[in-house]
Design a protein around this motif. Sequence first.
Motif, short mmCIF file in Angstrom:
data_model
loop_
_atom_site.label_atom_id
_atom_site.label_comp_id
_atom_site.label_asym_id
_atom_site.label_seq_id
_atom_site.Cartn_x
_atom_site.Cartn_y
_atom_site.Cartn_z
N UNK A 118 0.83 -1.21 0.00
CA UNK A 118 0.00 0.00 0.00
C UNK A 118 0.86 1.26 0.00
N UNK A 119 2.01 1.21 0.66
CA UNK A 119 2.91 2.36 0.67
C UNK A 119 3.51 2.59 -0.72
N UNK A 120 3.98 1.51 -1.33
CA UNK A 120 4.55 1.64 -2.68
C UNK A 120 3.49 2.07 -3.69
N UNK A 121 2.28 1.58 -3.50
CA UNK A 121 1.18 1.96 -4.39
C UNK A 121 0.86 3.45 -4.26
N UNK A 122 0.96 3.98 -3.04
CA UNK A 122 0.65 5.39 -2.81
C UNK A 122 1.58 6.33 -3.57
N UNK A 123 2.79 5.85 -3.86
CA UNK A 123 3.74 6.69 -4.59
C UNK A 123 3.99 6.19 -6.01
#
Length: 147
Positions: A118-123
């Motif tokens: 989810x963190x990598x997806x956010x950026x």
Amino acid sequence: MAGVVTPVVAPDTYANVDDLTLFWKAPDDANRAAYLLKLSSNRLRLIGTDVGVDVDAMVNADPAYFMTVQWVVMESVKRALQSPIDGQPVETYGQTAGPYSENFKYSNPSGDLWFKKSELSAIGLYGTQTLGGLSTSQNLYGNIYSS
């Protein structure tokens, strides 16, 4: 409070110990935290390179993206710092006397730096791949719906 400001270029960090202190708490070992922030920032750059994203250029162009990248870096460092160096890295521990039971839930057993999907997806570094068209079989029969 002198946090990291743009422009940011490799191998500079996206966040520093002051940013981490504001975000979470003052780390017990500031030198280790600073080193982990550098490792995490550069690891994020490499992930960006692997998927064709220039993270530095995006960070320097968009303040909201910069703050989100800072959040991702600080979250990964926070997880690593929560894993004790000298003890068992357990999140919960349970013990009973009869008939002898002991339970551990490990949080980050090796103290690794890692990013959530989810963190990598956010950026924009995860879940952005598309597949234009791929056929796994040959067109042996032609168009069966044409007359």
